[in-house]
Design an enzyme around this catalytic site. Structure first.
Site, mmCIF file in Angstrom:
data_model
loop_
_atom_site.group_PDB
_atom_site.id
_atom_site.type_symbol
_atom_site.label_atom_id
_atom_site.label_comp_id
_atom_site.label_asym_id
_atom_site.label_seq_id
_atom_site.Cartn_x
_atom_site.Cartn_y
_atom_site.Cartn_z
ATOM 1 N N ASP A 235 -0.854 -27.874 -9.827
ATOM 2 C CA ASP A 235 -2.073 -26.865 -8.796
ATOM 3 C C ASP A 235 -3.176 -25.768 -8.720
ATOM 4 O O ASP A 235 -3.706 -26.469 -9.395
ATOM 5 C CB ASP A 235 -1.009 -25.505 -9.586
ATOM 6 N N GLU A 238 -6.605 -27.479 -4.789
ATOM 7 C CA GLU A 238 -7.575 -27.863 -3.134
ATOM 8 C C GLU A 238 -9.183 -27.798 -3.239
ATOM 9 O O GLU A 238 -9.295 -28.875 -2.079
ATOM 10 C CB GLU A 238 -7.480 -26.425 -2.160
ATOM 11 N N ASP A 359 2.776 -19.973 -2.271
ATOM 12 C CA ASP A 359 3.341 -18.675 -2.839
ATOM 13 C C ASP A 359 3.763 -17.943 -1.397
ATOM 14 O O ASP A 359 3.291 -16.955 -0.730
ATOM 15 C CB ASP A 359 1.732 -17.934 -3.619
#
Length: 711
Positions: A235, A238, A359
């Site tokens: 997670d 980026e 999300d």
């Protein structure tokens, strides 16, 4: 992962609009040319769709497949990821399972409610102070966690945990110390680049650095020895950063702030970087509605990776490079198929990981958006994808959660996930949602052989598991803008309710016969003219199988271990009232663990099914490749259900491989037509079920009978 720089000039072949957009990005270095390749994908999609209006017989699926294996895109010459069968099953997660007893209660809650569940997840709750590759010694003590894993593994269930790329800057933390010793972190001005994520100050590993990859693989190995997780969820890659610019650890206050309710607020001492063209390029980006520079809340764009590669050029490769390293680490542990879920993706990520859409909110709008997002990622080469069922935040309503599990049960990747601040939303919390879950997930688990076969085909060709209707029906122009329905493979249509308070759905069907999988006596016969209104009570979703399809199904179950051993049913769908038609399908089976999904004797079996009706004569037959695996596992076909035959069958004599069989055949009442119809009301059609079979899946068979037509 080297680019073929002699091919860089191929970007000049882009359509004018896309070419101008790539020019707007500023000066592209050699590494950044990968972005140009991605834009070529978009241009291919646009050109194919536009060409359909002028050029007959343009095949979207073939065009896309050729693009994804284009020789000028080296990353994509690899096969797509071989996804575990477990990816096709149902998953439960929550940020906020504060201790192991809560997780144990969730597993038992699903079991008591008889709702399928195969994979239980932890967000960062299992970690010691949010540090990667650690366990909280109080809330997730290792002995108790290992006992829990022994218990769920015995049932056939799996356990997956989250890790973030940010490594806590902490001299007492072995992962950090080994990283510093190996010089594996992204740098700025010759020093590791300091950022902030959940544990506070962090350094980001450089996955373009061979030493960084080796260090990461070793840390995964060490963690797996601590706790034998079945997969990893990467997670925040980026990479996400709570701060912006060049930062230092503050001397005037603690960071992270003690007892902070907003740990995502930057607490480092930071200054903006404005002294290079990379930090202040002549354009801004829209970051969550804020117009700002490229390096906003991520790694500074003037930071450097291995061999001097700028973050400006490599930013979009960070998640991909981490996925490659994680895939390699897990595969090397036991030689089994890796389980990797990633948030950040790029062209080629589908070769290494699955993806969830981030999300998403628990709103009706986001429920609708989840379909187009999922379909887009399938086209981009990420076949295993899904959204957070019921929404990550805020709290969903009971009705919304009903409708979301009905839709989410048919995402390629199906997982309920929520934020710690939201009320509990496991599917058993509401009885009405539990009913919808048992209904929708029950069908998903019966369809697992079909879904796993789609995974196999995705591995070979990159074809999406979930796909837009135009993907299989490119000549049916009413479906070009359709984003409220979708196909699983070529033969199964999902038509969910997406509006609050609705008890019916207006569905668009390409021409042909479409049979309701929950009640195959109900059929939509379409000539493609207008929408069909379908009933959709709160606990029901419409899922249809298309004519000319043979669908492999099993009895299902609540966990993998149970479902994979149950007998098969073949659902053969002919056009309504057929006397002259063909159908085909296939199934792929293996042990779900080998690194590659390849046909090899004793390790996998692939079976093609064919069916035909000629007048009164009906034939269903199979062709088997690599039979021994299915024979060893004693996989059997127990029933064949044939839809759409003309007339009414009675006194049917079934022949198997030319000999009379003791199999029992029964004919249903006449099929019920739904919606508006373009068939004569006097036309009759039936479902014929041939039961009592025990056909080995691994043996070629031919099954025949003659319909007895009633006047």
């Amino acid at each position: 992962m080297q680019l073929n720089h002699s091919r860089v000039k191929s970007c000049q072949l882009l359509p004018l609009l896309v070419y101008n957009f790539s020019g707007f990005l500023g000066v592209l270095s050699e590494d950044a040319i990968l972005l140009c390749y991605m834009m070529q994908m978009f241009s291919v999609i646009l050109m194919v769709l536009m060409a359909k209006k002028h050029i007959p017989n343009v095949n979207f699926s073939t065009s896309r497949s050729r693009y994804l294996r284009h020789p000028e895109i080296p990353i994509l010459t690899l096969k797509f990821a071989a996804f575990l069968d477990i990816f096709s099953r149902f998953h439960q997660c929550r940020w906020g399972y504060k201790n192991l007893s809560v997780v144990e209660g969730v597993v038992e809650g699903y079991r008591s409610a008889q709702i399928p569940l195969d994979v239980i997840w932890n967000d960062d709750d299992h970690m010691d102070a949010a540090k990667d590759f650690t366990l909280d010694p109080v809330n997730y003590p290792r002995p108790k966690l290992l006992a829990f894993l022994d218990k769920i593994h015995a049932r056939g269930m799996k356990y997956v945990v989250l890790i973030d790329p940010g490594i806590a800057v902490n001299d007492s933390y072995g992962v950090y110390r080994r990283g510093v010793e190996g010089d594996v972190f992204v740098k700025l001005d010759g020093e590791p680049y300091l950022a902030q994520v959940w544990p506070g100050p962090v350094y980001f590993p450089d996955f373009l650095n061979p030493s960084g990859v080796s260090w990461w693989i070793d840390e995964v190995r060490r963690f797996h020895e601590l706790v034998p997780v079945d997969g990893l969820w990467i997670d925040m890659n980026e990479a996400s950063n709570f701060c912006t610019g060049k930062c230092t650890i503050p001397t005037s206050h603690l960071c992270p702030l003690l007892n902070s309710t907003n740990p995502w607020v930057c607490c480092l001492d930071c200054k903006n970087l404005t002294n290079t063209r990379w930090d202040e390029p002549p354009y801004k980006i829209n970051a969550s509605g804020e117009t700002t520079r490229l390096g906003f809340k991520t790694i500074a764009t003037s930071a450097t990776h291995y061999n001097g590669v700028l973050e400006y050029d490599a930013h979009s490769l960070y998640g991909l490079s981490q996925a490659i390293a994680t895939h390699q680490a897990l595969q090397g542990l036991q030689g089994k198929r890796p389980f990797v879920l990633t948030r950040s993706t790029f062209v080629g990520s589908g070769a290494y990981a699955a993806h969830w859409t981030g999300d998403n909110k628990g709103t009706w709008e986001n429920l609708r958006y989840s379909i187009s997002t999922m379909l887009n990622f399938g086209i981009f080469g990420m076949p295993m994808v899904g959204a957070d069922i019921c929404g990550f935040y805020p709290a969903p309503t009971e009705e919304l959660c009903n409708r979301w599990i009905e839709l989410g049960a048919f995402y390629p990747f199906s997982r309920d996930h929520a934020n710690f601040a939201s009320p509990r939303q496991e599917l058993y919390v509401w009885e009405s949602v539990a009913m919808s879950a048992r209904n929708a997930l029950g069908m998903r688990y019966r369809l697992l052989p079909y879904l796993y076969t789609l995974n196999y085909l995705a591995h070979l060709t990159g074809a999406p598991v979930a796909r837009p209707v135009f993907f299989s029906f490119p000549d049916f122009t009413p479906c070009y803008g359709l984003s409220t329905q979708y196909l699983l493979g070529e033969g199964v249509m999902v038509s969910p309710v997406l509006e609050e308070g609705a008890t019916s759905v207006s569905a668009t069907f390409p021409p042909g016969s479409w049979y309701n999988l929950f009640d195959t006596t109900k059929v939509v016969v379409s000539k493609g003219e207008g929408a069909v209104k379908l009933d959709a009570p709160l606990n029901e979703i419409n899922v249809h199988v298309y004519q000319n399809t043979i669908l492999p199904m099993q009895r299902g179950g609540t966990v993998s271990k149970q479902a994979r051993t149950t007998p098969f049913t073949l659902v053969v769908a002919f056009p309504f009232g057929s006397t002259e038609a063909d159908a085909e399908g296939a199934v792929y089976v293996d042990d779900d663990e080998r690194p590659e999904m390849v046909l090899a004797e004793g390790q996998a079996t692939y079976v093609r099914f064919h069916a035909s009706v000629r007048g009164n004569a009906v034939t269903v037959r199979s062709e088997v490749e690599m039979e021994s695996y299915s024979l060893q596992k004693e996989l059997l076909i127990e029933k064949i259900s044939v839809l759409g035959l003309k007339g009414a069958g009675k006194d049917l004599t079934i022949h198997v491989n030319g000999a009379n069989s003791t199999a029992m055949a029964a004919s249903s009442p006449y099929l019920e037509l739904q919606g508006h119809h373009d068939v004569e009301r006097s036309q009759k059609s039936v479902v014929v079920e041939v039961g009592g079979l025990a056909l080995p899946l691994g043996k070629t068979f031919t099954l025949t009978w003659n319909m007895q037509i009633e006047a």
